[in-house]
Write a protein that holds these residues in place. Structure first.
Motif, short mmCIF file in Angstrom:
data_model
loop_
_atom_site.label_atom_id
_atom_site.label_comp_id
_atom_site.label_asym_id
_atom_site.label_seq_id
_atom_site.Cartn_x
_atom_site.Cartn_y
_atom_site.Cartn_z
N THR A 20 -21.50 -31.38 43.50
CA THR A 20 -21.53 -30.12 42.74
C THR A 20 -22.17 -30.33 41.37
N TRP A 21 -21.88 -31.44 40.73
CA TRP A 21 -22.56 -31.73 39.45
C TRP A 21 -24.07 -31.68 39.62
N GLN A 22 -24.57 -32.32 40.68
CA GLN A 22 -26.01 -32.38 40.85
C GLN A 22 -26.59 -31.04 41.30
N ALA A 23 -25.84 -30.26 42.04
CA ALA A 23 -26.33 -28.95 42.47
C ALA A 23 -26.67 -28.06 41.28
N TYR A 24 -25.90 -28.18 40.21
CA TYR A 24 -26.11 -27.36 39.01
C TYR A 24 -27.14 -27.97 38.05
N ASN A 25 -27.49 -29.21 38.27
CA ASN A 25 -28.35 -29.92 37.31
C ASN A 25 -29.79 -29.38 37.39
N GLN A 26 -30.26 -28.78 36.30
CA GLN A 26 -31.62 -28.23 36.30
C GLN A 26 -32.57 -29.07 35.44
N TRP A 27 -32.33 -30.36 35.38
CA TRP A 27 -33.21 -31.22 34.60
C TRP A 27 -34.63 -31.16 35.14
N PRO A 28 -35.61 -31.11 34.22
CA PRO A 28 -35.44 -30.86 32.78
C PRO A 28 -35.40 -29.37 32.47
N VAL A 29 -34.48 -28.98 31.61
CA VAL A 29 -34.39 -27.58 31.18
C VAL A 29 -35.41 -27.37 30.07
N ASP A 30 -36.65 -27.29 30.47
CA ASP A 30 -37.77 -27.20 29.54
C ASP A 30 -38.52 -25.88 29.63
N PHE A 82 -30.57 -37.40 43.01
CA PHE A 82 -29.79 -38.10 41.99
C PHE A 82 -30.65 -39.06 41.20
N ASP A 83 -31.92 -39.20 41.58
CA ASP A 83 -32.83 -40.07 40.83
C ASP A 83 -33.47 -39.28 39.69
N ARG A 84 -32.64 -38.79 38.80
CA ARG A 84 -33.08 -38.06 37.61
C ARG A 84 -31.89 -37.94 36.67
N PRO A 85 -32.15 -37.77 35.37
CA PRO A 85 -31.04 -37.58 34.44
C PRO A 85 -30.34 -36.25 34.67
N TYR A 86 -29.13 -36.12 34.17
CA TYR A 86 -28.53 -34.81 34.01
C TYR A 86 -29.14 -34.16 32.78
N ALA A 87 -29.15 -32.83 32.75
CA ALA A 87 -29.87 -32.10 31.71
C ALA A 87 -29.38 -32.43 30.31
N ASP A 88 -30.34 -32.40 29.38
CA ASP A 88 -30.08 -32.56 27.94
C ASP A 88 -29.33 -33.85 27.65
N ASP A 89 -28.07 -33.77 27.16
CA ASP A 89 -27.37 -34.98 26.74
C ASP A 89 -26.77 -35.76 27.90
N GLY A 90 -26.91 -35.25 29.14
CA GLY A 90 -26.48 -36.00 30.31
C GLY A 90 -25.07 -35.74 30.79
N THR A 107 -37.68 -30.77 45.24
CA THR A 107 -36.99 -31.96 44.73
C THR A 107 -37.78 -32.62 43.60
N ILE A 108 -37.07 -32.98 42.53
CA ILE A 108 -37.64 -33.77 41.44
C ILE A 108 -36.94 -35.12 41.47
N ALA A 109 -37.68 -36.16 41.83
CA ALA A 109 -37.13 -37.51 41.93
C ALA A 109 -37.95 -38.45 41.07
#
Length: 507
Positions: free
Chosen positions: A197-207, A235-243, A140-142
């Motif tokens: 589902t949105w958050q399941a796919y979220n790989q922030w940060p895509v670095d 959910f305590d993180r941005p969505y990747a890139d432009d959000g 988890t990344i929070a």
């Protein structure tokens, strides 16, 4: 399971079709559904869409959308949904430090503009914020970023999908979504936005180094590696890139189509269904508009209770109710901030419901609720092949059995599984569409409808491209629009025409 390219035109200047084309007639005998309603009597979303709108993500200087390598500006919200009168916090990071503002936009139809700007904050001073390390056990990344701005949602804001857009003084921008609920009034339809589902796919940060989703982490060679995926995501993180969350476009297509045609609709999220804030039996129908793959036991039981109560469900995407998840609080106790899905046994958090694996692995295949279930990733868009053309669903669309509606089967697909339980009720298979899977196999997609013994309908499109055929320029199909309107009209008992039919799409 299907990853969509994230660059797309959100200024969807979608057209509509006429009331006659949708097979809708007006009845003066029903005072609730006549064309003579006063402004005060009209549903809130219909009144809202009479306001002037503007695109919420207007064209700007090329290359000014934030990315996860430089993280020019990014942020997240403290909740996925709020009711009028409640407050929501935004947590924003700016790199390098500088001034920024936050604007709030409601997404809808608005005569084709697609959104309305409802609030703009003062300017704030922003500073960079760190990417915290992933939890060594769960991945988890929070983020614990401080609150940048607190918005109290005005009492008169209409239920809907909103976007908070963060714009730096030098023009960089990103965003984060949230929903405004309507807990006071039961609209005929409630659209559930699939935030899990949105958050399941979220790989922030895509670095290429630290980002994790429920699908992948990054290996030392900077490639995505499923073995390094997170087992829990926050959910305590941005969505990747432009959000903009992956797959949100499909929900937006459904929203625009429903609002363009004047349906009485309100909005909620997966967590509202999970927690009981959304009681689906208060509405005539619940619409799962897009890719709604990750469901808790509480979500599924709520949907099943709605069916037993005679309410209707419409699954406008595919691969719904696929993974069983648990919903956890944040480390500081704030509810509904983490979803857990081990995807394998042993599951260290297994409870009485079972492991967080596929629902079908728990002996509860999704077909028992939805009517069909996921059977593959489509290797390129394929035609929808019509079946049961004499059914009321297809009546007036001009189709015959075997007709092929191009491009409707795509992304992921569902089909009937003869070995899985089927729900009680009179069922009809409305399409039989062969397709080749991404792995090279052969499968068949099915659009499906069943009428429950309690008098409701459960409709499943069986494809991720259905809402594109409803709304998106270059993909709209009048036959799909007409057929979908027939289902929705039966669910809500509606007979009057759309309020603002748009121009027919020339394809």
């Amino acid at each position: 399971m299907f990853r969509l390219r994230r660059r797309w035109a959100l200024g969807l200047l979608a057209g509509g079709v006429s009331a006659a084309a949708l097979g809708i007639t007006e009845s003066a005998s029903d005072p609730q559904h006549t064309g003579t309603l006063t402004r005060r009597q009209r549903p809130p979303v219909e009144r809202e869409n009479r306001s002037a709108g503007e695109p919420w993500w207007p064209p700007q200087e090329p290359g000014r959308d934030a990315d996860d390598h430089r993280r020019q500006i990014q942020g997240y919200a403290s909740a996925t949904s709020v009711a009028p009168g409640e407050s929501i916090d935004f947590h924003v990071a700016v790199n390098p430090a500088g001034r920024y503002r936050i604007s709030i936009h409601r997404l809808g139809w608005y005569g084709g503009a697609g959104a309305r700007t409802v609030r703009t904050s003062p300017e704030f001073d922003g500073v960079p914020q760190p990417v915290p390390p992933a939890d060594p056990v769960t991945g988890t990344i929070a983020c614990g970023w401080p609150v940048s701005w607190t918005l109290r949602v005005p009492e008169d804001w209409t239920s809907g999908l909103y976007q908070a857009v963060f714009t730096s003084a030098d023009g960089w921008r990103a965003c984060t979504p949230f929903v405004v609920r309507d807990d006071r009034r039961a609209a005929a339809l409630c659209v559930v936005l699939p935030v899990t589902t949105w958050q399941a796919y979220n790989q922030w940060p895509v670095d290429g180094r630290s980002g994790k989703s429920l699908y992948n982490g990054f290996a030392p060679n900077r490639r995505r590696d499923p073995q390094l995926r997170a087992r829990e995501v926050s959910f305590d993180r941005p969505y990747a890139d432009d959000g903009i969350p992956i797959q949100l476009t499909r929900d937006h297509d459904a929203i625009q189509w429903l609002e363009r045609n004047g349906y009485d609709v309100s909005y909620a999220t997966s967590f509202d269904l999970h927690s009981g804030r959304l009681d689906p039996t208060r509405h005539r129908g619940i619409v799962f508009a897009g890719h709604d793959e990750y469901w808790s036991a509480e979500m599924r039981r709520a949907a099943e209770r709605a069916v037993v109560a005679g309410r209707s469900l419409a699954f406008l995407g595919a691969n719904s109710v696929y993974w069983h998840i648990r919903v956890r609080p944040a480390a500081d106790g704030r509810p509904e901030r983490v979803i857990a899905c081990a995807k394998a046994i042993p599951d260290p958090g297994q409870d009485a419901v079972g492991a967080t694996v596929k629902w079908r692995s728990l002996g509860q295949p999704e077909q028992a609720l939805v009517g069909v279930q996921y059977n593959g990733i489509v290797d390129g868009p394929q035609p929808l092949v019509v079946r049961a053309a004499d059914h009321w669903f297809w009546a007036g669309t001009g189709v015959a059995d075997g007709d092929r509606i191009p491009g409707v089967v795509g992304g992921e697909a569902d089909g009937l599984n003869p070995d899985a339980p089927r729900p009680a009720g009179a069922a009809t298979t409305l399409s039989v569409s062969p397709y080749r899977t991404r792995e090279g196999g052969q499968q068949v997609q099915n659009t499906h409808l069943y009428e429950t013994p309690q008098g409701g309908l459960v409709f499943a499109t069986g494809t991720l491209c259905w809402t594109m055929a409803l709304n998106r320029p270059g993909h709209r199909d009048e036959r799909i629009q007409r057929a979908t309107a027939k289902v929705v009209n039966r669910i809500v008992g509606r007979r009057r025409p759309p309020v603002r039919p748009g121009p027919t799409d020339a394809q």
